[in-house]
Design an enzyme around this catalytic site. Structure first.
Site, PDB file in Angstrom:
ATOM      1  N   HIS A   1       0.821  -1.239   0.007  1.00  0.00           N
ATOM      2  CA  HIS A   1      -0.133  -0.028   0.028  1.00  0.00           C
ATOM      3  C   HIS A   1       1.038   1.299  -0.137  1.00  0.00           C
ATOM      4  CE1 HIS A   1       1.076   0.896   4.233  1.00  0.00           C
ATOM      5  NE2 HIS A   1       0.737  -0.580   4.571  1.00  0.00           N
TER       6      HIS A   1
ATOM      7  N   ARG B   1      -5.969   1.073   4.067  1.00  0.00           N
ATOM      8  CA  ARG B   1      -5.003   1.534   3.304  1.00  0.00           C
ATOM      9  C   ARG B   1      -4.774   0.738   2.024  1.00  0.00           C
ATOM     10  NH1 ARG B   1      -3.162  -0.340   8.507  1.00  0.00           N
ATOM     11  NH2 ARG B   1      -1.551  -1.757   8.542  1.00  0.00           N
TER      12      ARG B   1
ATOM     13  N   GLU C   1      -1.572  -6.839   7.737  1.00  0.00           N
ATOM     14  CA  GLU C   1      -0.202  -6.498   7.820  1.00  0.00           C
ATOM     15  C   GLU C   1       0.196  -7.679   9.282  1.00  0.00           C
ATOM     16  OE1 GLU C   1       2.945  -6.033   7.928  1.00  0.00           O
ATOM     17  OE2 GLU C   1       3.053  -4.051   7.640  1.00  0.00           O
ATOM     18  N   ARG C   2       1.503  -7.714   9.676  1.00  0.00           N
ATOM     19  CA  ARG C   2       2.143  -8.258  10.821  1.00  0.00           C
ATOM     20  C   ARG C   2       1.124  -7.370  12.112  1.00  0.00           C
ATOM     21  NH1 ARG C   2       8.114  -7.712  12.555  1.00  0.00           N
ATOM     22  NH2 ARG C   2       8.017  -8.436  14.619  1.00  0.00           N
TER      23      ARG C   2
ATOM     24  N   HIS D   1       0.518  -5.585   2.424  1.00  0.00           N
ATOM     25  CA  HIS D   1       1.314  -4.809   3.644  1.00  0.00           C
ATOM     26  C   HIS D   1       3.001  -5.274   3.544  1.00  0.00           C
ATOM     27  CE1 HIS D   1      -2.436  -3.416   5.261  1.00  0.00           C
ATOM     28  NE2 HIS D   1      -2.736  -4.481   4.915  1.00  0.00           N
TER      29      HIS D   1
ATOM     30  N   ASN E   1       4.815  -6.800   5.819  1.00  0.00           N
ATOM     31  CA  ASN E   1       5.113  -7.935   6.164  1.00  0.00           C
ATOM     32  C   ASN E   1       4.591  -9.102   5.375  1.00  0.00           C
ATOM     33  OD1 ASN E   1       7.420  -7.468   8.244  1.00  0.00           O
ATOM     34  ND2 ASN E   1       6.012  -6.046   8.713  1.00  0.00           N
TER      35      ASN E   1
END
Length: 206
Positions: free
Chosen positions: A10, A61, A88-89, A158, A160
Site C-alpha cells: 500500500h 490502506r 499486516e503483521r 502490507h 510484512n
C-alpha cells in the site's frame, strides 16, 4: 498461457508518516500515499497490464491502494476478494507507539530484535514467521491456483504480509527476507512457469 501475479505494498499511510507501529490498526493513505498508488496504476498501464481478479486485506490502506490502481487501469468494477489473512503483521503492544518512543522504553536492541528478527514476536503480537503461517496457506489455497489457471492477479497488501509471500516465491532465507525493503506503492511483477516456479520478477522501483 500467461501466469501473472503483481504484488503491491500500500501507499504511505497516515501512521507511516507519523512513524508509528501500525499493524492491524486502520489509518488511511496520506496524500503522498494516494499519489504513490496512482503512480503504481500508471506504471502498470504503461506495461499494458490489466487484471482478472484482485486480492487485498481487510485494512483501508490496502483497499484504497487497490481502488486507485484499478481506477488508473479502467477496471473499477473488478472482482476483489478481501481477507484478513493478508493483513499486516500484528505488532501487539507496540501498536500505535512511535518507534522512537518504543526504543526509549525497551531499548534499541530489543526493538530492533522485534522488528527484524524472523521468529521473535513483540509482546502480544506476531513475528514474521507467525505472519507467514497465516499468509502462505491462504496464498497457496486461494491465490496461486487462480494464477496457474492463467488469470492475471493483483494483490495489494502490507510490508510484512508481502515479505512472507516474497520469501516463498523467491526462495529466500529468513535473513535475506528481513533485509528486503519494499517501497510503498511499488508494483512487483511475477511471471510463472508451467510448474509454478518463478520465470521472471520485475520490481518497478527500478
Amino acid at each position: 498461457m500467461e501466469r501473472l501475479l503483481v504484488l503491491v505494498r500500500h501507499g504511505q499511510s497516515e501512521w507511516n508518516l507519523k512513524n508509528l507501529f501500525t499493524g492491524w490498526k486502520d489509518p488511511d493513505l496520506t496524500k503522498q500515499g494516494v499519489d504513490e498508488a496512482v503512480a503504481a496504476g500508471k506504471k502498470l498501464k504503461e506495461m499494458g497490464l490489466t487484471f482478472d481478479i484482485a486480492f487485498t486485506s481487510v485494512l483501508t490502506r490496502a483497499q484504497h491502494t487497490e481502488a486507485l490502481i484499478l481506477e488508473q487501469l479502467g477496471q473499477t468494477g473488478l472482482e476483489s476478494i478481501r481477507d484478513q489473512a493478508l493483513n499486516e503483521r500484528d505488532y501487539g503492544d507496540l501498536t500505535g507507539l512511535n518507534k522512537d518512543d518504543a526504543r526509549k522504553k525497551w531499548g534499541d536492541e530489543q526493538v530492533h530484535t522485534w522488528r527484524r528478527s524472523y521468529d521473535v514476536p513483540p509482546p502480544g503480537g506476531e513475528s514474521l514467521k507467525m505472519t507467514a503461517e497465516r499468509v502462505l496457506p491462504y496464498f497457496e489455497d486461494r491465490i496461486m491456483p487462480v494464477v496457474m489457471k492463467g488469470q492475471r492477479v493483483l494483490v495489494t497488501a502490507h510490508g510484512n504480509s508481502l515479505r512472507a509471500l516474497i520469501m516463498k516465491l523467491e526462495g529466500l532465507t529468513p535473513e535475506e527476507i528481513l533485509k528486503r525493503e519494499l517501497g510503498t506503492g511499488v508494483p512487483i511483477v511475477y511471471r510463472f512457469n508451467e510448474d509454478g516456479s518463478v520465470a521472471s520478477v520485475k520490481d518497478l522501483a527500478d
